[in-house]
Design an enzyme around this catalytic site. Structure first.
Site, PDB file in Angstrom:
ATOM      1  CB  CYS A 156      -0.830   0.091   1.344  1.00  0.00           C
ATOM      2  SG  CYS A 156      -0.123  -0.544   2.747  1.00  0.00           S
ATOM      3  CG  ASP A 303      37.871 -14.069  33.817  1.00  0.00           C
ATOM      4  OD1 ASP A 303      36.532 -14.475  33.204  1.00  0.00           O
ATOM      5  OD2 ASP A 303      38.868 -14.380  33.299  1.00  0.00           O
ATOM      6  CE  LYS A 334      43.076 -17.894  28.421  1.00  0.00           C
ATOM      7  NZ  LYS A 334      42.979 -17.492  27.047  1.00  0.00           N
TER       8      LYS A 334
HETATM    9  N1  CTP Z   1      36.228 -14.133  29.655  1.00  0.00           N
HETATM   10  C1  CTP Z   1      35.104 -13.645  30.602  1.00  0.00           C
HETATM   11  N2  CTP Z   1      35.214 -12.288  30.946  1.00  0.00           N
HETATM   12  C2  CTP Z   1      36.583 -11.554  30.798  1.00  0.00           C
HETATM   13  C3  CTP Z   1      37.491 -12.417  30.178  1.00  0.00           C
HETATM   14  C4  CTP Z   1      37.391 -13.486  29.336  1.00  0.00           C
HETATM   15  O1  CTP Z   1      34.206 -14.196  30.693  1.00  0.00           O
HETATM   16  N3  CTP Z   1      36.675 -10.560  31.625  1.00  0.00           N
HETATM   17  C5  CTP Z   1      35.857 -15.347  29.003  1.00  0.00           C
HETATM   18  C6  CTP Z   1      35.557 -15.327  27.337  1.00  0.00           C
HETATM   19  O2  CTP Z   1      34.540 -15.145  26.957  1.00  0.00           O
HETATM   20  C7  CTP Z   1      36.189 -16.536  27.082  1.00  0.00           C
HETATM   21  C8  CTP Z   1      37.269 -16.903  28.170  1.00  0.00           C
HETATM   22  O3  CTP Z   1      36.597 -16.191  29.108  1.00  0.00           O
HETATM   23  O4  CTP Z   1      35.070 -17.613  27.149  1.00  0.00           O
HETATM   24  C9  CTP Z   1      38.659 -16.824  27.798  1.00  0.00           C
HETATM   25  O5  CTP Z   1      39.006 -15.653  27.310  1.00  0.00           O
HETATM   26  P1  CTP Z   1      40.570 -15.060  26.868  1.00  0.00           P
HETATM   27  O6  CTP Z   1      40.134 -13.820  26.194  1.00  0.00           O
HETATM   28  O7  CTP Z   1      40.820 -16.023  25.690  1.00  0.00           O
HETATM   29  O8  CTP Z   1      41.288 -15.276  28.111  1.00  0.00           O
HETATM   30  P2  CTP Z   1      41.378 -14.648  29.346  1.00  0.00           P
HETATM   31  O9  CTP Z   1      40.694 -15.324  30.319  1.00  0.00           O
HETATM   32  O10 CTP Z   1      40.742 -13.147  29.183  1.00  0.00           O
HETATM   33  O11 CTP Z   1      42.851 -14.510  29.602  1.00  0.00           O
HETATM   34  P3  CTP Z   1      44.119 -13.765  28.583  1.00  0.00           P
HETATM   35  O12 CTP Z   1      43.718 -12.785  28.061  1.00  0.00           O
HETATM   36  O13 CTP Z   1      45.278 -13.665  29.649  1.00  0.00           O
HETATM   37  O14 CTP Z   1      44.419 -14.784  27.481  1.00  0.00           O
END
Ligand code: CTP
Length: 401
Positions: A156, A303, A334
């Site tokens: 329309c 985290d 991790k």
């Molecule tokens: N993650 C999260 N919260 C944060 C950092 C990371 O929930 N503040 C989660 C991400 O979603 C992922 C996992 O943790 O599933 C790993 O994230 P990654 O970036 O690989 O590692 P980090 O734990 O942040 O450690 P790094 O940066 O030292 O490798």
């Protein structure tokens, strides 16, 4: 496959699109039987549908010469799915009111709601009419599913909600209807996208994650029957059919994740969360003339996944590890540090790409998955998780008994 779909076409300008739907369904291997209302025939010829489906198209309740057969009952019982595309205001009203004054209405009346999917298409004012809303809710209560129309330019000339959903989405809904649902009854939470940490009202630090992997995981879980909550940060993807909570910063993601965590059965933490946030935030825009060099100091963010691991009860917790070196060692680290059940290890080349290659690492084994489109890969990941977590329907019943 041998599944029979009854495609019901009603009098809406979008009826011309039903030819593409019929053709798509035939291409996917379904046997398609078309029933048209007398108004639908004004918009598109039965001959078109007959040619595409290689089946006789029914319009009239009494046109079959063999009167020992009851056409509407046969058509209703022989079909595995009744798909009404496009569905006019009128057919929805009739179906909701129990009116069976033509062939298509009679087939609907003779079929359980669970095997009916309706895709409405109409003018925006008709679509927003509260009577239609009541009728839709009434049919939903009987188990009927709806494919919501889109917003856009309507026949329309008005822009608004009422345009038939795009054809690929309709075909995907059909696929979803027939696929097995090992996650039925389960609640899944997915975090996805890239969080932002603000320096001033318009400047932030973030990363290049597109959110595609997480959104694909959420869609795969939905397709496999789960009730999905997606916590999505700064991504242009906007999937349908699930609860999407849009967040911006890591602390907003944290709050949303914690709020919904307790009820969940399975969690994928695929978000690229900023590990650091600026120590100070300037509520006014930082002016160039005030600084020659700008030095920022950051503090660590919470985290989220570590916290979910700490609070874990029966949830199956899957994290991601994005690594540029020592991928396996870092991922395994991790896995145990964050109390996860599985971690998906990948290198940084997957970031913002539409493809990925990953390894699924549980406490028992490491599974390598082939490089694929993230959409396809998501299915492989979810299926493996279902196996490892024993999320079959039986597994779920046992888990809850
Ligand atoms: N993650 C999260 N919260 C944060 C950092 C990371 O929930 N503040 C989660 C991400 O979603 C992922 C996992 O943790 O599933 C790993 O994230 P990654 O970036 O690989 O590692 P980090 O734990 O942040 O450690 P790094 O940066 O030292 O490798």
């Amino acid at each position: 496959m041998n599944k029979n779909i009854l495609l019901g076409i009603t009098g809406s300008i979008a009826a011309y699109k039903s030819a593409d739907i019929a053709s798509g369904l035939v291409g996917m291997g379904y046997d398609v039987q078309v029933v048209m209302t007398s108004n639908a025939v004004r918009f598109i010829s039965p001959l078109t549908l007959e040619t595409l489906t290689k089946n006789k198209v029914y319009v009239d309740m009494f046109e079959d010469e063999d009167h020992s057969q009851v056409t509407h009952i046969n058509l209703a019982t022989e079909s595995d799915l009744i798909l009404i595309v496009p569905a006019s205001y009128n057919i929805i009203g009739k179906a909701a009111s129990g009116i069976a004054d033509d062939l298509l209405c009679s087939i609907i009346a003779a079929s359980p709601g669970e095997k009916i999917i309706i895709a409405p298409a109409m003018n925006v004012n008709m679509y927003s009419n509260p009577i239609l809303n009541e009728n839709i809710n009434r049919l939903k209560k009987c188990g009927v599913s709806f494919i919501e129309p889109e917003e856009g330019r309507l026949a329309c000339g008005v822009i608004g909600k009422g345009r038939l959903r795009n054809i690929p989405s309709i075909l995907e809904e059909v696929d979803m209807f027939f696929c097995e649902k090992p996650l039925k009854g389960l609640k899944v939470m997915v975090t996805a996208g890239a969080t932002r940490e603000y320096i001033d009202p318009i400047r932030f630090i973030s990363n290049s994650s597109s959110g595609l992997m997480g959104v694909s995981l959420a869609k795969a879980c939905k397709k496999l029957g789960a009730d999905v909550t997606l916590i999505l940060a700064n991504s242009h993807y906007d999937p349908d059919g699930m609860k999407v909570i849009k967040v911006d910063t890591a602390s907003q993601m944290y709050e949303a994740a914690i709020k919904h965590y307790e009820d969940m059965d399975l969690i994928f933490a695929s978000a690229a969360v900023s590990d650091f946030e600026p120590l100070t935030y300037s509520s006014e825009k930082i002016k160039k003339k005030t600084k020659t060099n700008l030095i920022l100091e950051f503090k660590q963010n919470t985290d989220i996944l570590l916290e979910l691991g700490r609070l874990k009860k029966n949830q199956f917790l899957v994290g991601f590890a994005a690594e540029s070196e020592n991928m396996f060692d870092n991922a395994i680290n991790k896995l145990s540090k964050k109390n996860l059940d599985m971690i998906i290890a990948n290198d940084l080349s997957n970031f913002s790409s539409i493809e990925a290659k990953v390894w699924l690492i549980s406490h028992e084994e490491t599974i390598e998955l082939k490089k694929k489109d993230k959409e396809e890969l998501a299915y492989d990941i979810v299926r493996k998780v279902i196996e490892v977590a024993n999320f079959s329907k039986e597994g779920f019943d046992e888990k809850n008994s």
